[in-house]
Design a protein around this motif. Structure first.
Motif, PDB file in Angstrom:
ATOM      1  N   GLU A   4      42.288 -71.034   0.916  1.00 42.88           N
ATOM      2  CA  GLU A   4      41.224 -72.029   0.910  1.00 42.88           C
ATOM      3  C   GLU A   4      39.930 -71.339   0.505  1.00 42.88           C
ATOM      4  O   GLU A   4      39.574 -70.303   1.063  1.00 42.88           O
ATOM      5  CB  GLU A   4      41.084 -72.590   2.326  1.00 42.88           C
ATOM      6  N   ARG A   5      39.232 -71.895  -0.459  1.00 41.32           N
ATOM      7  CA  ARG A   5      38.011 -71.239  -0.928  1.00 41.32           C
ATOM      8  C   ARG A   5      36.816 -71.636  -0.074  1.00 41.32           C
ATOM      9  O   ARG A   5      36.640 -72.797   0.262  1.00 41.32           O
ATOM     10  CB  ARG A   5      37.748 -71.623  -2.376  1.00 41.32           C
ATOM     11  N   GLN A   6      36.012 -70.634   0.287  1.00 42.25           N
ATOM     12  CA  GLN A   6      34.866 -70.870   1.171  1.00 42.25           C
ATOM     13  C   GLN A   6      33.596 -71.138   0.376  1.00 42.25           C
ATOM     14  O   GLN A   6      33.551 -70.911  -0.826  1.00 42.25           O
ATOM     15  CB  GLN A   6      34.636 -69.638   2.054  1.00 42.25           C
TER      16      GLN A   6
ATOM     17  N   VAL B 288      35.238 -55.308  -7.267  1.00 42.02           N
ATOM     18  CA  VAL B 288      34.304 -56.392  -6.962  1.00 42.02           C
ATOM     19  C   VAL B 288      33.103 -56.357  -7.908  1.00 42.02           C
ATOM     20  O   VAL B 288      32.220 -55.513  -7.755  1.00 42.02           O
ATOM     21  CB  VAL B 288      33.795 -56.250  -5.508  1.00 42.02           C
ATOM     22  N   PRO B 289      33.063 -57.231  -8.914  1.00 40.32           N
ATOM     23  CA  PRO B 289      31.888 -57.259  -9.792  1.00 40.32           C
ATOM     24  C   PRO B 289      30.692 -57.864  -9.065  1.00 40.32           C
ATOM     25  O   PRO B 289      30.840 -58.844  -8.335  1.00 40.32           O
ATOM     26  CB  PRO B 289      32.321 -58.149 -10.957  1.00 40.32           C
ATOM     27  N   CYS B 290      29.524 -57.268  -9.252  1.00 41.70           N
ATOM     28  CA  CYS B 290      28.333 -57.738  -8.524  1.00 41.70           C
ATOM     29  C   CYS B 290      27.149 -57.867  -9.470  1.00 41.70           C
ATOM     30  O   CYS B 290      26.802 -56.900 -10.166  1.00 41.70           O
ATOM     31  CB  CYS B 290      27.912 -56.727  -7.465  1.00 41.70           C
TER      32      CYS B 290
ATOM     33  N   GLY C 205      22.788 -66.250  -1.184  1.00 43.91           N
ATOM     34  CA  GLY C 205      22.478 -66.090  -2.597  1.00 43.91           C
ATOM     35  C   GLY C 205      22.933 -67.318  -3.366  1.00 43.91           C
ATOM     36  O   GLY C 205      23.390 -68.301  -2.782  1.00 43.91           O
ATOM     37  N   GLU C 206      22.759 -67.234  -4.667  1.00 48.19           N
ATOM     38  CA  GLU C 206      23.095 -68.397  -5.503  1.00 48.19           C
ATOM     39  C   GLU C 206      24.252 -68.084  -6.434  1.00 48.19           C
ATOM     40  O   GLU C 206      24.497 -66.927  -6.745  1.00 48.19           O
ATOM     41  CB  GLU C 206      21.880 -68.757  -6.358  1.00 48.19           C
ATOM     42  N   SER C 207      24.914 -69.132  -6.884  1.00 47.53           N
ATOM     43  CA  SER C 207      25.973 -68.946  -7.870  1.00 47.53           C
ATOM     44  C   SER C 207      25.371 -68.375  -9.144  1.00 47.53           C
ATOM     45  O   SER C 207      24.325 -68.824  -9.588  1.00 47.53           O
ATOM     46  CB  SER C 207      26.636 -70.284  -8.169  1.00 47.53           C
TER      47      SER C 207
ATOM     48  N   ARG D 291      24.271 -52.289 -18.640  1.00 48.94           N
ATOM     49  CA  ARG D 291      23.423 -53.485 -18.623  1.00 48.94           C
ATOM     50  C   ARG D 291      24.279 -54.681 -18.271  1.00 48.94           C
ATOM     51  O   ARG D 291      25.507 -54.552 -18.180  1.00 48.94           O
ATOM     52  CB  ARG D 291      22.723 -53.687 -19.960  1.00 48.94           C
ATOM     53  N   ASN D 292      23.657 -55.825 -18.084  1.00 52.33           N
ATOM     54  CA  ASN D 292      24.412 -57.012 -17.714  1.00 52.33           C
ATOM     55  C   ASN D 292      25.310 -57.456 -18.865  1.00 52.33           C
ATOM     56  O   ASN D 292      24.862 -57.701 -19.977  1.00 52.33           O
ATOM     57  CB  ASN D 292      23.442 -58.144 -17.337  1.00 52.33           C
ATOM     58  N   ARG D 293      26.626 -57.476 -18.591  1.00 48.32           N
ATOM     59  CA  ARG D 293      27.577 -57.852 -19.639  1.00 48.32           C
ATOM     60  C   ARG D 293      28.363 -59.098 -19.252  1.00 48.32           C
ATOM     61  O   ARG D 293      29.274 -59.494 -19.946  1.00 48.32           O
ATOM     62  CB  ARG D 293      28.557 -56.698 -19.905  1.00 48.32           C
TER      63      ARG D 293
HETATM   64  N1  UDP Z   1      28.869 -61.795 -11.776  1.00 46.18           N
HETATM   65  C1  UDP Z   1      28.753 -60.680 -12.586  1.00 46.18           C
HETATM   66  N2  UDP Z   1      27.992 -60.763 -13.732  1.00 46.18           N
HETATM   67  C2  UDP Z   1      27.359 -61.921 -14.103  1.00 46.18           C
HETATM   68  C3  UDP Z   1      27.532 -63.062 -13.281  1.00 46.18           C
HETATM   69  C4  UDP Z   1      28.306 -62.966 -12.138  1.00 46.18           C
HETATM   70  O1  UDP Z   1      29.313 -59.621 -12.289  1.00 46.18           O
HETATM   71  O2  UDP Z   1      26.692 -61.933 -15.141  1.00 46.18           O
HETATM   72  C5  UDP Z   1      29.694 -61.703 -10.541  1.00 46.18           C
HETATM   73  C6  UDP Z   1      29.001 -62.177  -9.279  1.00 46.18           C
HETATM   74  O3  UDP Z   1      28.225 -61.157  -8.699  1.00 46.18           O
HETATM   75  C7  UDP Z   1      30.183 -62.580  -8.407  1.00 46.18           C
HETATM   76  C8  UDP Z   1      31.194 -63.073  -9.424  1.00 46.18           C
HETATM   77  O4  UDP Z   1      30.792 -62.549 -10.691  1.00 46.18           O
HETATM   78  O5  UDP Z   1      30.736 -61.480  -7.725  1.00 46.18           O
HETATM   79  C9  UDP Z   1      31.280 -64.585  -9.465  1.00 46.18           C
HETATM   80  O6  UDP Z   1      30.011 -65.144  -9.611  1.00 46.18           O
HETATM   81  P1  UDP Z   1      29.510 -66.380  -8.742  1.00 46.18           P
HETATM   82  O7  UDP Z   1      29.948 -66.240  -7.334  1.00 46.18           O
HETATM   83  O8  UDP Z   1      28.045 -66.514  -8.949  1.00 46.18           O
HETATM   84  O9  UDP Z   1      30.282 -67.574  -9.462  1.00 46.18           O
HETATM   85  P2  UDP Z   1      30.900 -68.891  -8.801  1.00 46.18           P
HETATM   86  O10 UDP Z   1      31.681 -68.462  -7.595  1.00 46.18           O
HETATM   87  O11 UDP Z   1      29.749 -69.754  -8.453  1.00 46.18           O
HETATM   88  O12 UDP Z   1      31.769 -69.451  -9.883  1.00 46.18           O
END
Ligand code: UDP
Ligand code: MG
Length: 317
Positions: A203-205, A9-11, A210-212, A76-78
């Protein structure tokens, strides 16, 4: 033998949802263990993608308190794709299969059961495919649909309505580790691995909280990576346009000559326009040709595996 399954699970800045998600995932894993679908060694691995909030603290705490959780921290953020790959490659030797899903649990965790059942029945890759998008906002729906259509038109074939919710077996992950490219578009690359592939629908919820983290610019950059790492079609389009424009020039020149022969009056600059079309077209065609070579160089430097062996039978007796 029960199989060990890791959830990856990436976070990124997910402090609002993380505890709830961890609870739900733990329950899910517990129920799968009870039903003897997965081994007791299965885990939930959170990957902190250089978050700026308390995400890592929460993840670390979970992993310290409960053996079902594991934690990976990127320096770092990748970005989502790199974080996901980092997680999958870190756990691949500890599990029989890994399932990737987002921290916000927009992907239905109940689909995991079916993924595991299909894996136990012999599938190596199981794609989660959403069967409707009614819960997405209009903007998200329109951009996502446009994205898939455009990607496929540009030659980067992906599975429609599949994002990054999927199961991959250990051998699929091993094969995947041979893909050395740096520009990642995982959902496109995974289809190239082969083996037995299957699909589950869900089905996607809506996001729980939090925000996208995928804003328009991150989405466009993902689309751009997808197209430019999978396809030389844009280069071919340049070449085709060039040939088309040059042909228009030739036709105009011929009509000019024809008009001259039969003394039909045309614009004074007709032949000049013909020349402009022709030269412009030849320029584009030349660029497209150079582009074709650059495309070849690009695919060479990516050094993708040329083949992946599924089985080798060698009976010596
Ligand atoms: N995420 C991440 N690195 C980033 C951006 C997003 O690991 O730079 C993760 C985020 O925490 C989530 C997943 O990627 O678990 C999908 O992101 P998000 O739900 O914001 O995207 P959406 O569902 O809106 O497409
Ligand atoms: Mg999400």
């Amino acid at each position: 033998m029960k199989k060990t399954i890791y959830l990856v699970v990436p976070c990124y800045n997910e402090q609002e949802v993380l505890r709830d998600s961890a609870d739900i995932l733990k329950k899910k894993m517990g129920s799968l263990m009870e039903r003897e679908l997965i081994s007791e060694k299965s885990k939930i691995c959170f990957v902190d993608d250089g978050s700026k909030d308390s995400t890592w603290g929460i993840i670390e705490g979970l992993a310290a308190d409960d053996r079902i959780f594991a934690a990976v921290k990127l320096s770092r953020n990748r970005g989502h794709q790199n974080a996901l790959l980092g997680g999958l490659m870190t756990v691949k030797d500890d599990c029989d299969a890994a399932i990737s899903l987002d921290a916000d649990l927009q992907d239905d965790v109940d689909a995991i059961d079916e993924m595991v059942i299909k894996f136990n029945d012999g599938a190596d890759i199981v794609y989660g495919v959403r069967n409707d998008r009614t819960k997405d906002s209009f903007m998200k729906k329109a951009t996502a649909q446009g994205f898939y259509r455009f990607m496929n038109f540009m030659g980067a074939s992906t599975i429609y309505n599949h994002a990054d919710f999927r199961l991959m077996s250990k051998r699929a992950l091993d094969a995947f580790s041979e893909f050395k490219e740096v520009n990642l578009f995982l959902r496109g690359m995974v289809t190239m691995v082969g083996f037995n592939q299957d699909v589950v629908y869900y089905e996607r919820q809506k996001r729980m909280a939090g925000e996208s983290k995928y804003n328009l610019s991150k989405m466009l950059s993902l689309a751009f990576d997808g197209i430019t790492s999978f396809s030389v079609k844009p280069l071919r389009l340049i070449f085709s346009c060039g040939i088309l424009f040059a042909a228009i020039g030739v036709i105009m020149a011929l009509t000019g000559l024809f008009a001259g022969l039969f003394s039909i009056a045309l614009s004074a600059n007709h032949m000049l326009y013909a020349l402009i079309w022709f030269m412009g077209g030849m320029n584009l065609a030349a660029m497209g040709t150079v582009g074709e070579y650059i495309g070849k160089i690009y695919s060479e430097v990516k050094a993708r595996p040329r083949y992946i062996i599924e089985k080798y039978v060698d009976n010596k007796d």
